[in-house]
Design a protein around this motif. Structure first.
Motif, PDB file in Angstrom:
ATOM      1  N   VAL A  12      51.092   2.839 -38.710  1.00 43.81           N
ATOM      2  CA  VAL A  12      49.820   2.935 -39.421  1.00 43.81           C
ATOM      3  C   VAL A  12      48.683   3.273 -38.459  1.00 43.81           C
ATOM      4  CG1 VAL A  12      50.417   1.349 -41.311  1.00 43.81           C
ATOM      5  CG2 VAL A  12      49.392   0.432 -39.207  1.00 43.81           C
ATOM      6  N   ILE A  13      48.961   3.156 -37.172  1.00 41.38           N
ATOM      7  CA  ILE A  13      47.911   3.451 -36.192  1.00 41.38           C
ATOM      8  C   ILE A  13      48.544   4.021 -34.932  1.00 41.38           C
ATOM      9  CG2 ILE A  13      47.876   1.079 -35.201  1.00 41.38           C
ATOM     10  CD1 ILE A  13      44.747   1.470 -34.995  1.00 41.38           C
ATOM     11  N   TYR A  14      47.833   4.974 -34.324  1.00 43.22           N
ATOM     12  CA  TYR A  14      48.268   5.502 -33.034  1.00 43.22           C
ATOM     13  C   TYR A  14      47.089   5.372 -32.084  1.00 43.22           C
ATOM     14  CZ  TYR A  14      49.714   8.675 -29.335  1.00 43.22           C
ATOM     15  OH  TYR A  14      50.020   9.209 -28.110  1.00 43.22           O
ATOM     16  N   MET A  15      47.301   4.655 -30.991  1.00 49.76           N
ATOM     17  CA  MET A  15      46.222   4.471 -30.024  1.00 49.76           C
ATOM     18  C   MET A  15      46.486   5.395 -28.848  1.00 49.76           C
ATOM     19  SD  MET A  15      45.942   0.382 -30.532  1.00 49.76           S
ATOM     20  CE  MET A  15      47.662   0.234 -30.905  1.00 49.76           C
ATOM     21  N   ARG A  16      45.717   6.482 -28.842  1.00 48.50           N
ATOM     22  CA  ARG A  16      46.006   7.546 -27.861  1.00 48.50           C
ATOM     23  C   ARG A  16      45.882   7.064 -26.421  1.00 48.50           C
ATOM     24  NH1 ARG A  16      43.243  13.139 -28.578  1.00 48.50           N
ATOM     25  NH2 ARG A  16      41.323  11.945 -28.546  1.00 48.50           N
ATOM     26  N   GLN A  17      44.884   6.187 -26.187  1.00 49.27           N
ATOM     27  CA  GLN A  17      44.671   5.745 -24.802  1.00 49.27           C
ATOM     28  C   GLN A  17      45.816   4.884 -24.283  1.00 49.27           C
ATOM     29  OE1 GLN A  17      43.295   4.498 -27.423  1.00 49.27           O
ATOM     30  NE2 GLN A  17      42.928   2.319 -27.199  1.00 49.27           N
ATOM     31  N   HIS A  18      46.560   4.250 -25.190  1.00 49.41           N
ATOM     32  CA  HIS A  18      47.726   3.457 -24.765  1.00 49.41           C
ATOM     33  C   HIS A  18      49.026   4.195 -25.078  1.00 49.41           C
ATOM     34  CE1 HIS A  18      44.978   0.138 -24.306  1.00 49.41           C
ATOM     35  NE2 HIS A  18      44.808  -0.073 -25.578  1.00 49.41           N
ATOM     36  N   ARG A  19      48.918   5.356 -25.710  1.00 53.64           N
ATOM     37  CA  ARG A  19      50.079   6.107 -26.236  1.00 53.64           C
ATOM     38  C   ARG A  19      50.992   5.170 -27.019  1.00 53.64           C
ATOM     39  NH1 ARG A  19      51.162   9.861 -21.177  1.00 53.64           N
ATOM     40  NH2 ARG A  19      49.235  11.002 -21.350  1.00 53.64           N
ATOM     41  N   LEU A  20      50.369   4.442 -27.934  1.00 48.28           N
ATOM     42  CA  LEU A  20      51.087   3.403 -28.653  1.00 48.28           C
ATOM     43  C   LEU A  20      50.900   3.548 -30.162  1.00 48.28           C
ATOM     44  CD1 LEU A  20      52.644   0.664 -28.543  1.00 48.28           C
ATOM     45  CD2 LEU A  20      50.429  -0.468 -28.290  1.00 48.28           C
ATOM     46  N   ALA A  21      52.017   3.685 -30.873  1.00 49.70           N
ATOM     47  CA  ALA A  21      51.982   3.739 -32.340  1.00 49.70           C
ATOM     48  C   ALA A  21      52.629   2.463 -32.853  1.00 49.70           C
ATOM     49  CB  ALA A  21      52.748   4.958 -32.833  1.00 49.70           C
ATOM     50  N   LEU A  22      52.026   1.852 -33.895  1.00 48.14           N
ATOM     51  CA  LEU A  22      52.583   0.605 -34.426  1.00 48.14           C
ATOM     52  C   LEU A  22      52.512   0.578 -35.951  1.00 48.14           C
ATOM     53  CD1 LEU A  22      50.962  -1.930 -31.908  1.00 48.14           C
ATOM     54  CD2 LEU A  22      53.381  -1.335 -31.998  1.00 48.14           C
ATOM     55  N   LEU A 244      29.627   9.261 -26.557  1.00 46.22           N
ATOM     56  CA  LEU A 244      30.865   8.736 -25.962  1.00 46.22           C
ATOM     57  C   LEU A 244      32.089   9.117 -26.797  1.00 46.22           C
ATOM     58  CD1 LEU A 244      29.584   5.237 -24.821  1.00 46.22           C
ATOM     59  CD2 LEU A 244      30.560   6.973 -23.327  1.00 46.22           C
ATOM     60  N   ASN A 245      31.911   9.165 -28.111  1.00 47.40           N
ATOM     61  CA  ASN A 245      33.037   9.565 -28.960  1.00 47.40           C
ATOM     62  C   ASN A 245      33.472  10.984 -28.657  1.00 47.40           C
ATOM     63  OD1 ASN A 245      33.285   7.157 -30.249  1.00 47.40           O
ATOM     64  ND2 ASN A 245      32.066   7.736 -32.023  1.00 47.40           N
ATOM     65  N   ARG A 246      32.497  11.841 -28.350  1.00 48.84           N
ATOM     66  CA  ARG A 246      32.861  13.230 -28.010  1.00 48.84           C
ATOM     67  C   ARG A 246      33.651  13.273 -26.714  1.00 48.84           C
ATOM     68  NH1 ARG A 246      27.403  16.234 -28.598  1.00 48.84           N
ATOM     69  NH2 ARG A 246      26.700  14.618 -30.007  1.00 48.84           N
ATOM     70  N   LEU A 247      33.233  12.481 -25.753  1.00 45.94           N
ATOM     71  CA  LEU A 247      33.958  12.443 -24.475  1.00 45.94           C
ATOM     72  C   LEU A 247      35.375  11.907 -24.700  1.00 45.94           C
ATOM     73  CD1 LEU A 247      31.198  10.926 -22.140  1.00 45.94           C
ATOM     74  CD2 LEU A 247      31.943  13.292 -22.230  1.00 45.94           C
ATOM     75  N   GLU A 248      35.450  10.863 -25.512  1.00 42.75           N
ATOM     76  CA  GLU A 248      36.739  10.219 -25.787  1.00 42.75           C
ATOM     77  C   GLU A 248      37.702  11.185 -26.481  1.00 42.75           C
ATOM     78  OE1 GLU A 248      37.372   6.877 -25.065  1.00 42.75           O
ATOM     79  OE2 GLU A 248      39.400   7.012 -25.875  1.00 42.75           O
ATOM     80  N   GLU A 249      37.129  11.985 -27.368  1.00 46.12           N
ATOM     81  CA  GLU A 249      37.918  12.966 -28.114  1.00 46.12           C
ATOM     82  C   GLU A 249      38.670  13.878 -27.140  1.00 46.12           C
ATOM     83  OE1 GLU A 249      39.349  14.493 -31.421  1.00 46.12           O
ATOM     84  OE2 GLU A 249      38.067  12.722 -31.390  1.00 46.12           O
ATOM     85  N   GLU A 250      37.971  14.331 -26.115  1.00 44.88           N
ATOM     86  CA  GLU A 250      38.593  15.253 -25.159  1.00 44.88           C
ATOM     87  C   GLU A 250      39.462  14.533 -24.147  1.00 44.88           C
ATOM     88  OE1 GLU A 250      36.200  18.217 -23.456  1.00 44.88           O
ATOM     89  OE2 GLU A 250      35.316  18.778 -25.394  1.00 44.88           O
ATOM     90  N   ARG A 251      39.043  13.358 -23.765  1.00 46.82           N
ATOM     91  CA  ARG A 251      39.822  12.612 -22.767  1.00 46.82           C
ATOM     92  C   ARG A 251      40.046  11.190 -23.247  1.00 46.82           C
ATOM     93  NH1 ARG A 251      38.487  14.741 -16.916  1.00 46.82           N
ATOM     94  NH2 ARG A 251      40.213  13.349 -16.582  1.00 46.82           N
ATOM     95  N   PRO A 252      41.131  10.939 -23.958  1.00 46.59           N
ATOM     96  CA  PRO A 252      41.397   9.588 -24.478  1.00 46.59           C
ATOM     97  C   PRO A 252      41.398   8.553 -23.356  1.00 46.59           C
ATOM     98  CG  PRO A 252      42.998  11.160 -25.335  1.00 46.59           C
ATOM     99  CD  PRO A 252      42.193  11.893 -24.310  1.00 46.59           C
ATOM    100  N   GLY A 253      40.727   7.461 -23.581  1.00 45.12           N
ATOM    101  CA  GLY A 253      40.687   6.404 -22.564  1.00 45.12           C
ATOM    102  C   GLY A 253      39.387   6.394 -21.784  1.00 45.12           C
TER     103      GLY A 253
END
Ligand code: Q46
Ligand code: ZN
Ligand code: ZN
Length: 316
Positions: A12-22, A244-253
């Motif tokens: 239901v969620i994918y956390m790109r910065q942790h490369r973790l889907a749960l 910050l969201n724009r920065l995060e979009e390009e570089r997760p984490g």
């Protein structure tokens, strides 16, 4: 479609910065465990502490109270009624949501209502004092800080916890860096130890992205107030969040690195000299007894009791 790393079910969620889907079940479990780890790692509190959670009715603070309750901490809630209407009865609705939350779980809630206690709502105080250029946020922050500390002290709580998430903390840091507010930088920390009558303050969600706390509240089925305070719109912090969201979009984490890097630099002493100055001696306010930086009345007492200000002694 992503699959849960733990069980292979639909995620239901994918956390790109942790490369973790749960999946839902494992996400709820992960979120609670991560909070417990943060509390331990940063020595925020233990099961012996009495924790007071500041709850506004929004997703972050209610999610925090929910998690602390599940983890078995002694956590009570504090709701502060600000008297903000903004055409959506913001304060009334948020109070109802918080009261229902506490009741469903059998939790203890303390309610402090500003208009009842001090005869004026937050927007009225701001108008009377012409503070904040039409926005009551600086008055609001001052009043909330005062009430939180007073209630914590009066009721014997050892720790005050707030639901600030990483997006909040990174936006404040960004704003302070852009203007080089070194005094604020020295004081910004997810753990502020107790000192001179100030109760210890902690932010157990500071490592979670906002979408993670929102996902937790939704998946857990917590009823929270979706509307933000009407005065939050157009706030400077929202602009910094967007950047910050724009920065995060390009570089997760990016956000996490930015904030954790700051904490590391701080630990290495980057702000040590300013920190000493910023933590100058505190005095007890002559009216309410709460700590204040200068002797005399604290900023809160100057705000709420203008008519009792000492009149200057006439010269002989
Ligand atoms: S409640 Fe108060 Fe916020 Fe509303 S008036 Fe401003 S500070 S925006 S967290
Ligand atoms: Zn799973
Ligand atoms: Zn005072």
């Amino acid at each position: 479609m992503k699959r849960c790393r733990k069980c292979g079910e639909r995620a239901v969620i994918y956390m790109r910065q942790h490369r973790l889907a749960l999946c839902k079940e494992h996400y709820l479990e992960w979120f609670v465990e991560q909070t417990a780890r943060t509390i331990r790692k940063y020595r925020m509190f233990t099961k012996h502490d009495r924790v007071l959670v500041a709850v506004s009715g929004g997703k972050d603070s209610l999610a925090l109270w929910d998690v602390l309750w599940r983890l078995g901490y002694q956590a009570d809630g504090l709701y502060i009624g600000l008297g903000i209407d903004g055409g959506i009865a913001y304060s009334d609705r948020s109070r109802e949501v918080v009261e229902a939350f506490a009741q469903e779980r059998g939790l203890h809630l303390i309610v402090e209502d500003v208009p009842t206690l001090y005869g004026e709502s937050i927007p009225e105080m701001a108008r009377r004092t012409h503070r904040g250029r039409g926005k009551p946020c600086s008055v609001c922050g001052l009043v909330k800080r005062h009430i939180m500390n007073r209630v914590a002290r009066d009721h014997g709580y050892t720790v005050l916890a707030t639901g600030h998430n990483l997006d909040d903390e990174a936006a404040v840091l960004f704003a302070n860096v852009m203007t080089w507010q070194v005094g604020y930088l020295a004081r910004q920390d997810p753990v502020l130890p107790a000192r001179d009558g100030l109760v210890k303050k902690v932010k157990p969600f500071f490592r979670f992205y906002e979408r993670e706390t929102a996902a937790y509240a939704l998946l857990r089925g917590i009823a929270y107030i979706y509307d933000e305070c009407p005065f939050a719109q157009g706030a400077r912090s929202i602009y910094f969040k967007e950047v910050l969201n724009r920065l995060e979009e390009e570089r997760p984490g990016t956000k996490l690195q930015f904030f954790l890097g700051f904490l590391k630099a701080k630990k290495q002493g980057a702000f040590a000299a300013i920190q000493e100055q910023a933590e100058g001696e505190l005095h007890a306010c002559e009216v309410c007894g709460q700590p204040t930086t200068a002797p005399g009345r604290c900023a809160f007492c100057r705000l709420v009791t203008p008519l009792t200000s000492p009149t200057p002694t006439p010269s002989p």
